[in-house]
Motif scaffolding. Structure first.
Motif, PDB file in Angstrom:
ATOM      1  N   PRO A 152       0.821  -1.095   0.059  1.00  0.00           N
ATOM      2  CA  PRO A 152       0.045   0.142  -0.076  1.00  0.00           C
ATOM      3  C   PRO A 152       0.823   1.223  -0.045  1.00  0.00           C
ATOM      4  O   PRO A 152       0.396   2.344  -0.683  1.00  0.00           O
ATOM      5  N   LEU A 203      -2.259  12.269   4.600  1.00  0.00           N
ATOM      6  CA  LEU A 203      -3.087  11.668   5.470  1.00  0.00           C
ATOM      7  C   LEU A 203      -3.134  10.197   5.246  1.00  0.00           C
ATOM      8  O   LEU A 203      -2.709   9.078   6.295  1.00  0.00           O
ATOM      9  N   PHE A 204      -3.199   9.623   3.934  1.00  0.00           N
ATOM     10  CA  PHE A 204      -3.246   8.227   3.690  1.00  0.00           C
ATOM     11  C   PHE A 204      -1.813   7.662   4.139  1.00  0.00           C
ATOM     12  O   PHE A 204      -1.770   6.657   4.912  1.00  0.00           O
ATOM     13  N   VAL A 261      -1.644   7.178   7.933  1.00  0.00           N
ATOM     14  CA  VAL A 261      -2.308   6.015   8.356  1.00  0.00           C
ATOM     15  C   VAL A 261      -1.594   4.695   8.023  1.00  0.00           C
ATOM     16  O   VAL A 261      -1.584   3.962   8.822  1.00  0.00           O
ATOM     17  N   VAL A 262      -1.210   4.760   6.764  1.00  0.00           N
ATOM     18  CA  VAL A 262      -0.454   3.299   6.291  1.00  0.00           C
ATOM     19  C   VAL A 262       0.747   3.156   7.155  1.00  0.00           C
ATOM     20  O   VAL A 262       0.921   1.941   7.501  1.00  0.00           O
ATOM     21  N   LEU A 296       0.934   4.179  10.180  1.00  0.00           N
ATOM     22  CA  LEU A 296       0.434   4.013  11.454  1.00  0.00           C
ATOM     23  C   LEU A 296       0.369   2.305  11.837  1.00  0.00           C
ATOM     24  O   LEU A 296       0.550   1.812  12.765  1.00  0.00           O
ATOM     25  N   LEU A 297      -0.202   1.784  10.715  1.00  0.00           N
ATOM     26  CA  LEU A 297      -0.645   0.346  10.790  1.00  0.00           C
ATOM     27  C   LEU A 297       0.681  -0.394  10.540  1.00  0.00           C
ATOM     28  O   LEU A 297       1.497  -0.199   9.831  1.00  0.00           O
ATOM     29  N   ASN A 298       0.616  -1.777  10.991  1.00  0.00           N
ATOM     30  CA  ASN A 298       1.296  -2.851  10.846  1.00  0.00           C
ATOM     31  C   ASN A 298       1.078  -3.658   9.645  1.00  0.00           C
ATOM     32  O   ASN A 298       0.095  -4.398   9.881  1.00  0.00           O
TER      33      ASN A 298
END
Lengths: 169, 100
Positions: free
Chosen positions: A26, A67-68, A71-72, A74-76
């Motif tokens: 992503p 922003l995308f 968030v990408v 932040l996530l594992n």
């Protein structure tokens, strides 16, 4: 000359949008998208919409995509890279997308430009583009403009509410 | 002078690629990006029509599309974060609690 610019920008936009859809990671997807938005801004410049080109770069590439990316990151995503890229029935879905494309082409073949509005290039050049846009936006479209501000307010409140930690009661 | 047809065709191709991505990919972030792709395809068509019909209303519509896209991205990403906190996955097929 303009045709060559258009050819480059259009080819880049199509290629990059395909890369967005196909890339496994992503983060790569978001970065291809960033490049695509910049090329779309170039297309807007070709169409004499310089204010929109600036908005595209600032809002889309500068705000939404950051922003995308935020968030990408932040996530594992470690285990996301191992699962299958596409759903099982992807040839059928490709067929659906191609069908929609064919329908759109059929519609476009019969399309004719209607009568022209008052804002020719000379009129826009005389009023300057931003001023001309502002005249239309703040007179004819003032109510939708206010509603858009309401939508943004609702989005802010909703995002804060959704993303906060649940309080234990 | 580039014909209007080419711009509209480019917008439709980008829209179709977005539809393909939305239907095939199950990673939620890439599904959101596909929605943005579709919005951009429409935006290209709107600006091209605005230029060739000499009417600024198309560009005004693009403004509203951008505003709605920003709102949608904020809400969608908040939903993704809430979902990841509860299920620790980004795979859309694994969230099926609402299915009867």
């Amino acid at each position: 000359m303009v045709e060559w610019f258009f050819g480059y920008l259009a080819g880049a936009v199509i290629l990059l949008s395909i890369l967005v859809v196909l890339s496994r990671n992503p983060v790569h997807s978001v970065l291809w998208m960033l490049l695509m938005f910049l090329h779309v801004a170039g297309l807007y410049l070709l169409l004499n919409a310089e204010f929109l080109a600036a908005t595209q770069v600032i809002v889309y590439a500068g705000a939404i995509l950051v922003l995308f990316l935020f968030v990408v990151m932040l996530l594992n995503l470690k285990e996301e890279l191992r699962i299958k890229r596409f759903t099982g029935g992807w040839p059928f879905r490709l067929l659906i997308a191609a069908g929609i494309l064919i329908i759109l082409k059929k519609v476009l073949d019969g399309f004719k430009v209607g009568f022209k509005g008052p804002w020719s290039i000379e009129a826009i050049e005389q009023a300057t583009h931003t001023k001309a846009l502002g005249k239309v936006l703040f007179t004819e479209y003032i109510l939708p403009f206010e509603i858009a501000s309401l939508i943004l307010l609702v989005a802010i409140i909703g995002a804060v509410f959704l993303a906060k930690k649940r309080l234990r009661t | 002078m580039v014909p209007l047809y080419w711009y509209l065709w480019l917008g439709s191709v980008v829209f179709a690629v977005g539809i393909f991505g939305f239907l095939t990919r199950r990673n939620i972030i890439i599904m959101f990006l596909s929605i943005e792709l579709m919005l951009n395809g429409v935006n290209i068509s709107l600006v091209a029509l605005s230029h060739y019909m000499q009417d600024l209303r198309g560009q005004i519509l693009v403004f509203f599309v951008i505003a709605v896209a920003a709102a949608e991205a904020a809400i969608g990403l908040a939903i993704i974060i809430a979902m990841f906190r509860n299920k620790a996955t980004l795979h859309a097929d694994e969230i099926a609690e609402m299915k009867g």
